[in-house]
Scaffold this active site. Sequence first.
Site, PDB file in Angstrom:
ATOM      1  N   CYS A  99       0.836  -1.189   0.000  1.00 19.19           N
ATOM      2  CA  CYS A  99       0.000   0.000   0.000  1.00 19.19           C
ATOM      3  C   CYS A  99       0.880   1.251   0.000  1.00 19.19           C
ATOM      4  CB  CYS A  99      -0.950   0.045   1.179  1.00 19.19           C
ATOM      5  SG  CYS A  99      -2.028  -1.381   1.352  1.00 19.19           S
TER       6      CYS A  99
ATOM      7  N   LYS B   7       6.537  -4.345  -3.150  1.00 19.83           N
ATOM      8  CA  LYS B   7       7.958  -4.132  -2.918  1.00 19.83           C
ATOM      9  C   LYS B   7       8.325  -4.319  -1.452  1.00 19.83           C
ATOM     10  CE  LYS B   7      12.151  -2.885  -3.931  1.00 19.83           C
ATOM     11  NZ  LYS B   7      12.997  -3.814  -4.689  1.00 19.83           N
TER      12      LYS B   7
ATOM     13  N   TRP C  34      -3.704  -2.336  -1.261  1.00 24.13           N
ATOM     14  CA  TRP C  34      -3.459  -3.753  -1.510  1.00 24.13           C
ATOM     15  C   TRP C  34      -4.461  -4.512  -0.651  1.00 24.13           C
ATOM     16  CZ3 TRP C  34       0.125  -6.411  -4.542  1.00 24.13           C
ATOM     17  CH2 TRP C  34       0.233  -7.782  -4.302  1.00 24.13           C
TER      18      TRP C  34
ATOM     19  N   GLU D 280      18.021 -17.732  -5.639  1.00 27.96           N
ATOM     20  CA  GLU D 280      17.703 -16.390  -6.104  1.00 27.96           C
ATOM     21  C   GLU D 280      17.331 -16.381  -7.587  1.00 27.96           C
ATOM     22  OE1 GLU D 280      17.164 -12.210  -6.083  1.00 27.96           O
ATOM     23  OE2 GLU D 280      16.972 -13.848  -4.632  1.00 27.96           O
TER      24      GLU D 280
ATOM     25  N   LYS E  15      13.738 -15.027  -9.094  1.00 28.21           N
ATOM     26  CA  LYS E  15      13.637 -13.998 -10.128  1.00 28.21           C
ATOM     27  C   LYS E  15      12.770 -14.482 -11.285  1.00 28.21           C
ATOM     28  CE  LYS E  15      15.486 -10.768  -8.215  1.00 28.21           C
ATOM     29  NZ  LYS E  15      14.790 -11.375  -7.086  1.00 28.21           N
TER      30      LYS E  15
ATOM     31  N   GLU F 153       8.853 -14.897 -10.069  1.00 30.51           N
ATOM     32  CA  GLU F 153       8.102 -13.736  -9.597  1.00 30.51           C
ATOM     33  C   GLU F 153       7.784 -12.743 -10.694  1.00 30.51           C
ATOM     34  OE1 GLU F 153      10.060 -11.356  -6.608  1.00 30.51           O
ATOM     35  OE2 GLU F 153      12.010 -11.524  -7.580  1.00 30.51           O
TER      36      GLU F 153
ATOM     37  N   ASN G 169      -2.528   1.989   6.134  1.00 35.00           N
ATOM     38  CA  ASN G 169      -1.735   0.822   5.751  1.00 35.00           C
ATOM     39  C   ASN G 169      -1.641  -0.104   6.953  1.00 35.00           C
ATOM     40  OD1 ASN G 169      -1.264   1.970   3.283  1.00 35.00           O
ATOM     41  ND2 ASN G 169       0.894   2.458   3.674  1.00 35.00           N
ATOM     42  N   GLY G 170      -1.619  -1.401   6.711  1.00 35.95           N
ATOM     43  CA  GLY G 170      -1.464  -2.347   7.809  1.00 35.95           C
ATOM     44  C   GLY G 170      -2.700  -3.216   7.976  1.00 35.95           C
TER      45      GLY G 170
ATOM     46  N   HIS H  25      16.136 -37.635  -5.678  1.00 31.76           N
ATOM     47  CA  HIS H  25      15.306 -38.095  -4.573  1.00 31.76           C
ATOM     48  C   HIS H  25      13.848 -37.685  -4.768  1.00 31.76           C
ATOM     49  CE1 HIS H  25      18.648 -39.650  -2.231  1.00 31.76           C
ATOM     50  NE2 HIS H  25      19.321 -38.536  -2.484  1.00 31.76           N
TER      51      HIS H  25
ATOM     52  N   ARG I 172       5.099  -0.364  -4.875  1.00 33.26           N
ATOM     53  CA  ARG I 172       4.766  -1.052  -3.635  1.00 33.26           C
ATOM     54  C   ARG I 172       3.658  -2.077  -3.833  1.00 33.26           C
ATOM     55  NH1 ARG I 172       6.606   1.619   1.025  1.00 33.26           N
ATOM     56  NH2 ARG I 172       4.886   0.843   2.276  1.00 33.26           N
TER      57      ARG I 172
END
Length: 622
Positions: free
Chosen positions: A2, A617, A76, A495, A499, A502, A112-113, A518, A27
């Site tokens: 947000c 973000k 969001w 990583e 990348k 996402e 926000n939150g 396995h 964000r």
Amino acid sequence: MCGIVGFTGNHQAAPILLDGLSRLEYRGYDSAGLAVRDGSNLAEVVKATGKLRNLAVKTDNGAALAGTCGIGHTRWATHGEPSQTNAHPHVSGNCTGSGSGAVEADVVGVHNGIIENYAELKAKLLRHGYTFYSETDTEVVIKLVDYYYKKYKIGPVDAITRTMVRVRGSYALALMFKDYPGEIFAARKDSPMIIGIADGESYLASDVPAILKYTRQVCYIENLELARLAPGEVRFYDLNGDEVSHDTVEITWDAEAAEKNGFEHFMIKEIHEQPAAVRDTLASLLKEGKIDLSASGLTEEYLREIRSVCIVACGSAWHVGMAAQYVLEDLAEIPVRVELASEFRYRKLLTGEDCLTVVISQSGETADSLAALREAKAHGGRTLAIVNVVGSTIAREADNVLYTLAGPEIAVATTKAYSAQLMAIYALTVQLASVRGKITEEQYGSYIEELKELPDKMIRVLEDKERIQWFAAKFAMAKDIFFIGRGLDYAICLEGSLKMKEISYIHSEAYAAGEMKHGTISLVEDNTLVIGVLTQSGLYEKTISNMAECKARGAYLMGLTSSGHYSVEDSDDFTVYVPKTDEHFIGSLAVIPLQLLGYYTSVARGLDVDKPRNLAKSVTVE
């Protein structure tokens, strides 16, 4: 997650609010809204779902909204689906529908939150005659402020402090009151918020880029504090309503760092900024050719007392921790645990005074990492923050801080912050190894020279980007991709896989190469892309064997290795080389082709690289 922007001053507020929100789009959000007051009893509220441009169209880029005091928000969805009704701002009045248009409300606000006890509070307000038009926890907290404001006939500061004591959860609140035209009231707990002042005008925002165009002088609201903004003036209060003072911090990085500067996307710009970010971070930690951590408070005496290290982080920062584990244990010979911050505080903690807990976060506001930091401190351990944002909550609360000098990172998928964090870890490792007597003076100097050469070698890796772009187009429609490696290479694979998934939305997984047989190898079929990372000489042949097992089952192989390991071409179908460096530090080079691969794959698929779906973000809620 947000974004909040506020402005009060002499100019029309709405265009400034829209501009600020546009700089917070990274964000993540699904709807947006504005509320502006022009001194009358009415607040003009406009909301829109989808991209911010939809809100800009509805308001004629802000020109349609008169008034010099306002708040804006990009939402969001948490409580309640993405919709115009659930979008912020919310109002205290018992209106119906979306709450948009000219609204006569005593309190208008954004948030926000997450308010954890919103259901309990909502039931209380329903008993007192309030009705609700949305499904959000935000509407509940706005109306709770209104309830205390009216019941006790108190001012905004007292009404907000009563609310803060009553609610549980995290929040950054920005509120406007009908009886206080031209003023904005803000409060925070565990969600970031900054305030700026310049030329008789005041600003507030969730993050620096939103207001950097207008001012470089900012103040940070501390946890469980309030702020009262009037044009060119701000006052801070604690939970008792007593006024407190805060120093102003000057933002030193260039505003152009938050612009694309000719690049198609922020992500590719930030990939190219990695050499500078790494060079600047190392330079900040070197003094007369030696690593100097004194600015962070990590004295040589304390470093000698450390008996173990616990690294806590989320996402890509956790992958930095995974790489750090291999490097720290090998060079400094110290036991290292790497913990996901979201799991850390739900286990029995065994950290003590001789354990250094390292919390890694780009924003310095990551909710899970902040909670882990506080838990570690509660158990008596020493804490070190590796963060990119000066004055962030994690930086302020940690015992010691190592700042990365990556500058603003706008793309959701981190690149240069990751690389700067790696460099900070390398410097910490070499210094630990030196003061603990695990390396010689000659080795110490050699490692520092290797670190100083990394930026130039990263530039050489970037010069090979056209080959990566060609290869990405070839596999842009892949359904499954596997990244395999051993040791430090496994950490690099983690990583690289993140990348890819996402930003391209292709399913990808990272595995320690020896684990493929396995169970996971059953998923390999004709033309499945398997990417092998082979930068560790002692594990090279074993990983080649694991790749051969995949090829025997139809996989298409890409090999990523360092110059000199040319025999990989006998086994794979496509090879990418990075320059030689000390193998402890080669992750800084090997990650770049994987970043480029994810980027170009996303571009080839026609996706929004900088703002991938469902992601934000800075994750400031648990």
